[in-house]
Design a protein around this motif. Structure first.
Motif, PDB file in Angstrom:
ATOM      1  N   LYS A 141      35.994  47.187  47.560  1.00 42.77           N
ATOM      2  CA  LYS A 141      37.045  46.607  46.718  1.00 42.77           C
ATOM      3  C   LYS A 141      37.134  45.102  46.971  1.00 42.77           C
ATOM      4  CE  LYS A 141      39.820  48.833  44.444  1.00 42.77           C
ATOM      5  NZ  LYS A 141      39.815  49.181  42.999  1.00 42.77           N
TER       6      LYS A 141
ATOM      7  N   LEU B  59      39.092  31.615  37.691  1.00 41.47           N
ATOM      8  CA  LEU B  59      38.517  32.336  38.811  1.00 41.47           C
ATOM      9  C   LEU B  59      39.098  31.910  40.150  1.00 41.47           C
ATOM     10  CD1 LEU B  59      34.765  32.504  37.816  1.00 41.47           C
ATOM     11  CD2 LEU B  59      36.454  34.314  37.693  1.00 41.47           C
TER      12      LEU B  59
ATOM     13  N   GLN C  34      34.387  43.385  45.178  1.00 41.99           N
ATOM     14  CA  GLN C  34      34.702  43.331  43.747  1.00 41.99           C
ATOM     15  C   GLN C  34      35.664  42.181  43.463  1.00 41.99           C
ATOM     16  OE1 GLN C  34      36.632  46.899  42.305  1.00 41.99           O
ATOM     17  NE2 GLN C  34      37.086  46.013  40.328  1.00 41.99           N
ATOM     18  N   PHE C  35      36.713  42.061  44.267  1.00 48.39           N
ATOM     19  CA  PHE C  35      37.702  41.006  44.058  1.00 48.39           C
ATOM     20  C   PHE C  35      37.098  39.627  44.294  1.00 48.39           C
ATOM     21  CE2 PHE C  35      41.241  44.181  45.378  1.00 48.39           C
ATOM     22  CZ  PHE C  35      41.234  44.742  44.113  1.00 48.39           C
ATOM     23  N   SER C  36      36.327  39.492  45.360  1.00 48.43           N
ATOM     24  CA  SER C  36      35.708  38.211  45.685  1.00 48.43           C
ATOM     25  C   SER C  36      34.750  37.775  44.581  1.00 48.43           C
ATOM     26  CB  SER C  36      34.984  38.299  47.028  1.00 48.43           C
ATOM     27  OG  SER C  36      34.452  37.043  47.392  1.00 48.43           O
ATOM     28  N   ALA C  37      34.019  38.709  44.016  1.00 48.99           N
ATOM     29  CA  ALA C  37      33.087  38.398  42.929  1.00 48.99           C
ATOM     30  C   ALA C  37      33.823  37.861  41.697  1.00 48.99           C
ATOM     31  CB  ALA C  37      32.274  39.631  42.560  1.00 48.99           C
ATOM     32  N   GLN C  38      35.103  38.229  41.556  1.00 52.69           N
ATOM     33  CA  GLN C  38      35.914  37.748  40.440  1.00 52.69           C
ATOM     34  C   GLN C  38      36.567  36.406  40.754  1.00 52.69           C
ATOM     35  OE1 GLN C  38      38.441  40.771  38.396  1.00 52.69           O
ATOM     36  NE2 GLN C  38      37.667  42.110  40.019  1.00 52.69           N
ATOM     37  N   GLY C  39      36.383  35.917  41.975  1.00 48.47           N
ATOM     38  CA  GLY C  39      36.929  34.614  42.329  1.00 48.47           C
ATOM     39  C   GLY C  39      38.131  34.662  43.242  1.00 48.47           C
TER      40      GLY C  39
ATOM     41  N   CYS D 126      37.016  28.599  32.806  1.00 49.75           N
ATOM     42  CA  CYS D 126      36.486  29.717  33.581  1.00 49.75           C
ATOM     43  C   CYS D 126      36.667  29.450  35.068  1.00 49.75           C
ATOM     44  CB  CYS D 126      35.016  29.916  33.245  1.00 49.75           C
ATOM     45  SG  CYS D 126      34.293  31.347  34.055  1.00 49.75           S
TER      46      CYS D 126
ATOM     47  N   SER E 116      46.345  40.599  37.225  1.00 49.16           N
ATOM     48  CA  SER E 116      45.286  40.237  36.281  1.00 49.16           C
ATOM     49  C   SER E 116      43.888  40.409  36.869  1.00 49.16           C
ATOM     50  CB  SER E 116      45.464  38.790  35.796  1.00 49.16           C
ATOM     51  OG  SER E 116      45.101  37.869  36.811  1.00 49.16           O
ATOM     52  N   VAL E 117      43.794  40.606  38.185  1.00 49.36           N
ATOM     53  CA  VAL E 117      42.492  40.818  38.819  1.00 49.36           C
ATOM     54  C   VAL E 117      42.051  42.240  38.517  1.00 49.36           C
ATOM     55  CG1 VAL E 117      41.269  40.920  41.025  1.00 49.36           C
ATOM     56  CG2 VAL E 117      43.001  39.153  40.646  1.00 49.36           C
ATOM     57  N   LYS E 118      40.864  42.376  37.928  1.00 50.33           N
ATOM     58  CA  LYS E 118      40.363  43.691  37.557  1.00 50.33           C
ATOM     59  C   LYS E 118      40.236  44.565  38.808  1.00 50.33           C
ATOM     60  CE  LYS E 118      36.647  46.079  35.264  1.00 50.33           C
ATOM     61  NZ  LYS E 118      35.259  46.046  34.853  1.00 50.33           N
TER      62      LYS E 118
END
Length: 99
Positions: A79, A27, A82-87, A23, A41-43
């Motif tokens: 946005k 990330l 959102q991206f930062s929260a995904q790593g 994980c 691949s980043v949501k």
């Protein structure tokens, strides 16, 4: 603890540790190093936004999140959060939260 329970416990602990390692690896993605497939691949990124990122990055790496948001249309504060929260990071830095 009997042998079966100990084996099950050990597998659970090892499986959990492995999941955490994978994980963390999944990330950790810097926008200045990521390739097209990794960005896709980043949501929330998608092929169109990935193309914009790669085009802007061709003119030089992004200095920070502010630079990224100025140079890539379609990436604004929400946005970016959102991206930062995904790593996703810019130069290894996550987006700083505003108070």
């Amino acid at each position: 603890m009997n042998r079966g329970a100990r084996s099950l416990f050990t597998r659970g602990v090892l499986g959990g540790a492995m999941a955490l390692m994978l994980c963390h690896t999944a990330l950790a993605l810097d926008i200045n190093q990521a390739n097209e497939a990794e960005l896709d691949s980043v949501k929330g990124m998608g092929p169109s936004l990935t193309a914009k990122v790669l085009k802007a990055r061709a003119h030089g790496p992004f200095k920070d999140w502010s630079d990224l948001m100025q140079r890539v249309s379609g990436i604004r504060r929400n946005k970016a959060q959102q991206f930062s929260a995904q790593g996703l990071t810019v130069n290894g830095q996550p987006l700083e939260s505003t108070p």
